[in-house]
Design a protein around this motif. Structure first.
Motif, PDB file in Angstrom:
ATOM      1  N   ILE A 184      50.280  38.260  38.684  1.00  0.00           N
ATOM      2  CA  ILE A 184      49.478  39.719  39.174  1.00  0.00           C
ATOM      3  C   ILE A 184      48.768  38.482  40.071  1.00  0.00           C
ATOM      4  N   ALA A 185      48.402  36.891  40.001  1.00  0.00           N
ATOM      5  CA  ALA A 185      47.991  35.769  40.692  1.00  0.00           C
ATOM      6  C   ALA A 185      49.074  35.776  42.150  1.00  0.00           C
ATOM      7  N   ALA A 186      50.366  35.775  42.105  1.00  0.00           N
ATOM      8  CA  ALA A 186      51.180  35.699  42.675  1.00  0.00           C
ATOM      9  C   ALA A 186      51.787  36.356  43.822  1.00  0.00           C
ATOM     10  N   GLU A 187      51.117  38.097  43.070  1.00  0.00           N
ATOM     11  CA  GLU A 187      51.894  38.869  44.348  1.00  0.00           C
ATOM     12  C   GLU A 187      51.198  40.238  45.127  1.00  0.00           C
ATOM     13  N   THR A 188      49.490  39.982  44.464  1.00  0.00           N
ATOM     14  CA  THR A 188      47.983  39.934  44.715  1.00  0.00           C
ATOM     15  C   THR A 188      47.071  39.072  45.160  1.00  0.00           C
ATOM     16  N   ALA A 189      46.050  39.742  45.663  1.00  0.00           N
ATOM     17  CA  ALA A 189      44.992  38.669  46.443  1.00  0.00           C
ATOM     18  C   ALA A 189      43.891  39.136  45.033  1.00  0.00           C
ATOM     19  N   CYS A 190      44.153  39.119  43.528  1.00  0.00           N
ATOM     20  CA  CYS A 190      43.299  39.538  42.915  1.00  0.00           C
ATOM     21  C   CYS A 190      42.736  38.080  42.716  1.00  0.00           C
ATOM     22  N   PHE A 191      41.203  38.143  42.068  1.00  0.00           N
ATOM     23  CA  PHE A 191      40.458  37.187  41.607  1.00  0.00           C
ATOM     24  C   PHE A 191      40.415  37.040  39.935  1.00  0.00           C
ATOM     25  N   CYS A 192      39.997  35.909  39.633  1.00  0.00           N
ATOM     26  CA  CYS A 192      40.435  35.442  38.067  1.00  0.00           C
ATOM     27  C   CYS A 192      38.624  35.427  37.618  1.00  0.00           C
ATOM     28  N   LYS A 193      38.545  35.493  36.209  1.00  0.00           N
ATOM     29  CA  LYS A 193      36.822  34.824  35.812  1.00  0.00           C
ATOM     30  C   LYS A 193      37.068  34.217  34.606  1.00  0.00           C
ATOM     31  N   LEU A 194      37.151  32.604  34.822  1.00  0.00           N
ATOM     32  CA  LEU A 194      36.823  31.610  33.668  1.00  0.00           C
ATOM     33  C   LEU A 194      35.772  31.666  32.824  1.00  0.00           C
ATOM     34  N   SER A 195      35.783  32.731  32.128  1.00  0.00           N
ATOM     35  CA  SER A 195      34.630  33.769  30.915  1.00  0.00           C
ATOM     36  C   SER A 195      35.680  34.359  29.605  1.00  0.00           C
ATOM     37  N   GLY A 196      34.672  34.155  29.134  1.00  0.00           N
ATOM     38  CA  GLY A 196      35.090  35.115  27.737  1.00  0.00           C
ATOM     39  C   GLY A 196      36.819  34.452  26.736  1.00  0.00           C
ATOM     40  N   LEU A 197      36.744  33.433  27.134  1.00  0.00           N
ATOM     41  CA  LEU A 197      37.602  33.008  25.869  1.00  0.00           C
ATOM     42  C   LEU A 197      37.265  32.301  24.866  1.00  0.00           C
ATOM     43  N   LEU A 198      36.210  32.455  24.521  1.00  0.00           N
ATOM     44  CA  LEU A 198      36.136  31.471  23.844  1.00  0.00           C
ATOM     45  C   LEU A 198      35.996  32.844  21.908  1.00  0.00           C
ATOM     46  N   THR A 199      35.812  34.172  22.708  1.00  0.00           N
ATOM     47  CA  THR A 199      35.137  34.512  22.044  1.00  0.00           C
ATOM     48  C   THR A 199      36.530  35.241  21.270  1.00  0.00           C
ATOM     49  N   GLU A 200      37.962  34.913  22.251  1.00  0.00           N
ATOM     50  CA  GLU A 200      38.795  35.447  21.539  1.00  0.00           C
ATOM     51  C   GLU A 200      39.985  34.699  20.633  1.00  0.00           C
ATOM     52  N   PHE A 221      45.887  31.101  39.710  1.00  0.00           N
ATOM     53  CA  PHE A 221      45.220  31.471  40.815  1.00  0.00           C
ATOM     54  C   PHE A 221      44.102  30.833  41.245  1.00  0.00           C
ATOM     55  N   GLY A 222      44.190  29.453  40.886  1.00  0.00           N
ATOM     56  CA  GLY A 222      43.599  28.258  41.642  1.00  0.00           C
ATOM     57  C   GLY A 222      42.022  28.439  42.121  1.00  0.00           C
ATOM     58  N   PRO A 223      41.640  27.029  42.486  1.00  0.00           N
ATOM     59  CA  PRO A 223      39.893  27.114  42.249  1.00  0.00           C
ATOM     60  C   PRO A 223      39.866  28.090  43.733  1.00  0.00           C
ATOM     61  N   ASP A 224      40.460  28.650  44.294  1.00  0.00           N
ATOM     62  CA  ASP A 224      39.705  29.505  45.349  1.00  0.00           C
ATOM     63  C   ASP A 224      39.440  31.100  44.894  1.00  0.00           C
ATOM     64  N   ARG A 225      40.519  31.271  43.682  1.00  0.00           N
ATOM     65  CA  ARG A 225      40.458  32.726  43.250  1.00  0.00           C
ATOM     66  C   ARG A 225      40.013  32.382  41.237  1.00  0.00           C
ATOM     67  N   LEU A 226      39.348  31.256  41.413  1.00  0.00           N
ATOM     68  CA  LEU A 226      38.941  31.498  39.334  1.00  0.00           C
ATOM     69  C   LEU A 226      37.100  30.821  39.873  1.00  0.00           C
ATOM     70  N   MET A 227      36.541  31.691  38.857  1.00  0.00           N
ATOM     71  CA  MET A 227      35.002  31.557  38.941  1.00  0.00           C
ATOM     72  C   MET A 227      34.457  31.182  37.701  1.00  0.00           C
ATOM     73  N   VAL A 263      35.090  26.675  42.159  1.00  0.00           N
ATOM     74  CA  VAL A 263      35.244  27.238  40.326  1.00  0.00           C
ATOM     75  C   VAL A 263      33.443  27.509  39.658  1.00  0.00           C
ATOM     76  N   ARG A 264      33.251  26.701  40.216  1.00  0.00           N
ATOM     77  CA  ARG A 264      31.581  26.351  39.507  1.00  0.00           C
ATOM     78  C   ARG A 264      30.797  27.432  40.010  1.00  0.00           C
ATOM     79  N   GLY A 265      31.244  28.295  41.969  1.00  0.00           N
ATOM     80  CA  GLY A 265      30.102  28.647  42.070  1.00  0.00           C
ATOM     81  C   GLY A 265      30.649  29.573  43.368  1.00  0.00           C
ATOM     82  N   ASP A 266      30.965  28.884  44.421  1.00  0.00           N
ATOM     83  CA  ASP A 266      31.999  29.025  45.985  1.00  0.00           C
ATOM     84  C   ASP A 266      32.860  30.303  45.884  1.00  0.00           C
ATOM     85  N   THR A 267      33.524  30.097  44.612  1.00  0.00           N
ATOM     86  CA  THR A 267      34.623  31.198  44.410  1.00  0.00           C
ATOM     87  C   THR A 267      33.719  32.629  44.470  1.00  0.00           C
ATOM     88  N   ALA A 268      33.021  32.247  43.374  1.00  0.00           N
ATOM     89  CA  ALA A 268      31.731  33.490  43.104  1.00  0.00           C
ATOM     90  C   ALA A 268      30.842  34.301  44.213  1.00  0.00           C
TER      91      ALA A 268
END
Length: 274
Positions: A184-200, A221-227, A263-268
């Motif tokens: 999905i990262a390779a074939e779309t322009a989707c972004f992703c959130k670096l969040s919620g992992l600890l609760t999983e 996703f790289g830094p340009d699409r991960l927030m 990742v810290r803020g610019d992408t969001a």
């Protein structure tokens, strides 16, 4: 600007948080900006995006009202019934608020795993693209296939996967998830959130447990699409704000300063138009 791209606020007495029950003792109480502000100060967070936690328009209106009186909240991601006859009317009404940024259906709670592919949703997805609004995808790994198909129908859609699609970190069975995320990262322009992992992460919400998934998200996703996002106060079920923020800093430690800043803020900021 440092941005927390994903947190919640709620008042239990409002009565529409069906999933929030007393057995979730750590988070079964009201959470307001008075609770969050000191945590943001300690972590150096400048602005936030508050995200819906109830499948009601009334809760979105509550969040918009809260955001209107809180300078730190830069954006609101709300909810509408995407299949309702008046869905577009409701969307346009909410979008009149200057802090409204987009919508998030609670896909993880919908019984039909193919719900995203329903033709009845097409008008709302088309409206999101036309109006420059965003779509937060609250999905589980089994929804990544339908999400990919939906994204292909709307190449102009600004959408972001919440919590990395919640990989099965508690069991470590993430190979299929890794393949689907990479696709999905390779074939779309989707972004992703670096969040919620600890609760999983089950009974071991540690950096070692989440690192394989976090590093995979960064690689795909790289830094340009991960927030960065906290998923606070749900985060409290597994950890706390300071500890999660510290883990993210460790994960970003080897990046060039400009990439870590994205990742810290610019992408969001760029994704949500903050």
């Amino acid at each position: 600007m440092r941005v927390d791209s994903h947190h919640h606020l709620w008042a239990i007495s409002r009565g529409d948080y069906g999933w929030l029950t007393p057995d979730l003792a750590e988070i079964y109480r009201d959470f307001t900006m008075d609770d969050l502000d000191p945590l943001l100060d300690a972590a150096g967070i400048d602005r936030t995006v508050v995200v819906q936690a109830a499948a009601t328009v009334a809760e979105t209106e509550f969040l918009l009202e809260t955001a209107a009186g809180a300078d730190r909240i830069a954006g609101v991601v709300g909810w509408i019934d995407m299949e309702a006859p008046d869905a577009l009317v409701t969307l346009d009404r909410l979008a009149l608020h200057p802090k409204f940024r987009g919508i998030r259906p609670m896909i993880q709670d919908i019984a039909d795993d193919e719900w995203l592919l329903r033709a009845s949703l097409d008008p709302v997805f088309e409206a999101l693209v036309e109006r420059g609004l965003t779509f937060d995808a609250l999905v589980l790994p089994r929804h990544l296939g339908p999400l990919l198909a939906r994204a292909r129908r709307h190449p102009g859609l600004r959408f972001v996967i919440d919590h990395g699609a919640k990989p099965a970190l508690a069991t470590g069975e993430i190979e299929a998830w890794k393949k689907d995320i990479a696709r999905i990262a390779a074939e779309t322009a989707c972004f992703c959130k670096l969040s919620g992992l600890l609760t999983e992460a089950g009974d071991a919400p540690t950096l070692d447990r989440i690192r394989p998934a976090a590093e995979h998200l960064l690689a795909c996703f790289g830094p340009d699409r991960l927030m960065f996002g906290s998923d606070w106060p749900v985060l409290n079920l597994a950890s706390d704000y300071a500890r999660w923020a510290g883990m993210v800093e460790t994960l970003l430690a080897d990046l060039p300063a400009a990439e870590a800043a994205r990742v810290r803020g610019d992408t969001a900021r760029r994704f949500y138009g903050l």
